[in-house]
Design an enzyme around this catalytic site. Structure first.
Site, PDB file in Angstrom:
ATOM      1  N   ASP A  26       0.861  -1.179   0.000  1.00  0.00           N
ATOM      2  CA  ASP A  26       0.000   0.000   0.000  1.00  0.00           C
ATOM      3  C   ASP A  26       0.905   1.239   0.000  1.00  0.00           C
ATOM      4  O   ASP A  26       1.906   1.308   0.713  1.00  0.00           O
ATOM      5  CB  ASP A  26      -0.910  -0.010   1.245  1.00  0.00           C
ATOM      6  CG  ASP A  26      -2.037   0.996   1.138  1.00  0.00           C
ATOM      7  OD1 ASP A  26      -3.203   0.580   1.068  1.00  0.00           O
ATOM      8  OD2 ASP A  26      -1.753   2.226   1.119  1.00  0.00           O
ATOM      9  N   HIS A  47      -9.974  -4.973  -3.446  1.00  0.00           N
ATOM     10  CA  HIS A  47      -8.642  -5.173  -2.867  1.00  0.00           C
ATOM     11  C   HIS A  47      -8.771  -5.578  -1.417  1.00  0.00           C
ATOM     12  O   HIS A  47      -9.601  -5.046  -0.678  1.00  0.00           O
ATOM     13  CB  HIS A  47      -7.777  -3.915  -2.993  1.00  0.00           C
ATOM     14  CG  HIS A  47      -8.442  -2.654  -2.536  1.00  0.00           C
ATOM     15  ND1 HIS A  47      -9.382  -1.998  -3.300  1.00  0.00           N
ATOM     16  CD2 HIS A  47      -8.333  -1.959  -1.390  1.00  0.00           C
ATOM     17  CE1 HIS A  47      -9.810  -0.935  -2.640  1.00  0.00           C
ATOM     18  NE2 HIS A  47      -9.200  -0.878  -1.473  1.00  0.00           N
ATOM     19  N   ASN A  91     -12.694  -3.138   2.320  1.00  0.00           N
ATOM     20  CA  ASN A  91     -13.716  -2.098   2.339  1.00  0.00           C
ATOM     21  C   ASN A  91     -14.562  -2.395   1.103  1.00  0.00           C
ATOM     22  O   ASN A  91     -14.144  -2.112  -0.019  1.00  0.00           O
ATOM     23  CB  ASN A  91     -13.080  -0.699   2.258  1.00  0.00           C
ATOM     24  CG  ASN A  91     -12.337  -0.333   3.535  1.00  0.00           C
ATOM     25  OD1 ASN A  91     -12.769  -0.674   4.628  1.00  0.00           O
ATOM     26  ND2 ASN A  91     -11.228   0.366   3.389  1.00  0.00           N
ATOM     27  N   GLN A 131     -14.660   2.214   0.860  1.00  0.00           N
ATOM     28  CA  GLN A 131     -13.865   1.865  -0.327  1.00  0.00           C
ATOM     29  C   GLN A 131     -13.645   3.095  -1.193  1.00  0.00           C
ATOM     30  O   GLN A 131     -14.602   3.762  -1.590  1.00  0.00           O
ATOM     31  CB  GLN A 131     -14.573   0.772  -1.139  1.00  0.00           C
ATOM     32  CG  GLN A 131     -13.754   0.297  -2.333  1.00  0.00           C
ATOM     33  CD  GLN A 131     -14.434  -0.840  -3.101  1.00  0.00           C
ATOM     34  OE1 GLN A 131     -15.521  -1.293  -2.730  1.00  0.00           O
ATOM     35  NE2 GLN A 131     -13.795  -1.290  -4.162  1.00  0.00           N
ATOM     36  N   GLU A 132     -12.390   3.376  -1.469  1.00  0.00           N
ATOM     37  CA  GLU A 132     -12.063   4.541  -2.302  1.00  0.00           C
ATOM     38  C   GLU A 132     -11.660   4.144  -3.709  1.00  0.00           C
ATOM     39  O   GLU A 132     -11.989   4.843  -4.665  1.00  0.00           O
ATOM     40  CB  GLU A 132     -10.952   5.358  -1.636  1.00  0.00           C
ATOM     41  CG  GLU A 132     -11.464   6.107  -0.410  1.00  0.00           C
ATOM     42  CD  GLU A 132     -10.394   6.865   0.344  1.00  0.00           C
ATOM     43  OE1 GLU A 132      -9.218   6.818  -0.083  1.00  0.00           O
ATOM     44  OE2 GLU A 132     -10.740   7.479   1.355  1.00  0.00           O
TER      45      GLU A 132
HETATM   46  P1  AMP Z   1      -9.695   1.666   0.138  1.00  0.00           P
HETATM   47  O1  AMP Z   1     -10.065   2.825   1.006  1.00  0.00           O
HETATM   48  O2  AMP Z   1     -10.009   0.348   0.764  1.00  0.00           O
HETATM   49  O3  AMP Z   1     -10.258   1.810  -1.265  1.00  0.00           O
HETATM   50  O4  AMP Z   1      -8.122   1.691   0.052  1.00  0.00           O
HETATM   51  C1  AMP Z   1      -7.396   2.068  -1.064  1.00  0.00           C
HETATM   52  C2  AMP Z   1      -5.950   1.918  -0.688  1.00  0.00           C
HETATM   53  O5  AMP Z   1      -5.189   2.004  -1.862  1.00  0.00           O
HETATM   54  C3  AMP Z   1      -5.431   2.986   0.279  1.00  0.00           C
HETATM   55  O6  AMP Z   1      -4.928   2.362   1.435  1.00  0.00           O
HETATM   56  C4  AMP Z   1      -4.355   3.685  -0.523  1.00  0.00           C
HETATM   57  O7  AMP Z   1      -3.255   4.053   0.263  1.00  0.00           O
HETATM   58  C5  AMP Z   1      -3.966   2.642  -1.548  1.00  0.00           C
HETATM   59  N1  AMP Z   1      -3.428   3.158  -2.796  1.00  0.00           N
HETATM   60  C6  AMP Z   1      -3.954   4.125  -3.566  1.00  0.00           C
HETATM   61  N2  AMP Z   1      -3.193   4.322  -4.660  1.00  0.00           N
HETATM   62  C7  AMP Z   1      -2.172   3.421  -4.575  1.00  0.00           C
HETATM   63  C8  AMP Z   1      -1.041   3.113  -5.398  1.00  0.00           C
HETATM   64  N3  AMP Z   1      -0.814   3.769  -6.543  1.00  0.00           N
HETATM   65  N4  AMP Z   1      -0.204   2.143  -4.998  1.00  0.00           N
HETATM   66  C9  AMP Z   1      -0.425   1.472  -3.856  1.00  0.00           C
HETATM   67  N5  AMP Z   1      -1.469   1.715  -3.040  1.00  0.00           N
HETATM   68  C10 AMP Z   1      -2.317   2.679  -3.387  1.00  0.00           C
END
Ligand code: AMP
Length: 139
Positions: free
Chosen positions: A29, A98, A85, A92-93
């Site tokens: 991450d 994932h 998430n 979830q963003e």
């Molecule tokens: P979520 O809130 O579950 O969607 O988490 C998305 C995760 O993706 C977050 O913990 C971010 O830090 C991670 N993330 C976003 N962009 C990248 C990237 N380019 N490489 C690795 N992790 C990422």
């Protein structure tokens, strides 16, 4: 528009990839909540766990199962929080399924999964029975 994780799968943007096979890939991450915080994803772009076909879900779990002990050993963790998430309302963003593998350490100040939802509801036995039956009916 492909997701940022598809761009990682396709090698268009860099990532610290720790494992890859035909169906899944795992990488660190970019904003780690702990050393070794790793994301495991299906290579194909599905928004939610609900959308992942059974065969790919099995492959995803196999990779998670393989990665957890490796991640723990790498950072000498005491435990791991393993979580999705699953949907925007759950936080979830990135709209590409994932699984977060978050190494945990005794006294790290973090909380359990029980801390992520809102106020716990008060449900009567009859309501719990009905919810259980309804879930079973949807399978
Ligand atoms: P979520 O809130 O579950 O969607 O988490 C998305 C995760 O993706 C977050 O913990 C971010 O830090 C991670 N993330 C976003 N962009 C990248 C990237 N380019 N490489 C690795 N992790 C990422």
């Amino acid at each position: 528009m492909s997701t940022i994780f598809t761009k990682i799968v396709e090698g268009e943007i860099p990532a610290r990839i720790v494992y890859e096979d035909e169906t899944t890939i795992a990488f660190l991450d970019a904003n780690p909540l702990a050393p070794g915080h790793t994301l495991v994803i299906p290579k194909a772009e599905y928004e939610r766990l609900n959308d992942v076909p059974a065969e790919e879900a099995t492959a995803l779990y196999e990779t998670i199962h393989r990665l957890v002990p490796a991640v723990e050993a790498a950072v000498d963790a005491d435990a791991t929080t393993v979580a999705f998430n699953n949907g925007e309302a759950a936080g979830q963003e990135v709209p590409h399924v994932h699984c977060h593998l978050i190494p945990r350490f005794e006294g790290d100040g973090g909380g359990p999964i029980h801390a992520v939802a809102g106020e716990p509801p008060e449900l009567a036995d009859e309501e719990l029975d009905e919810v259980a039956e309804t879930i079973a009916d949807h399978l």
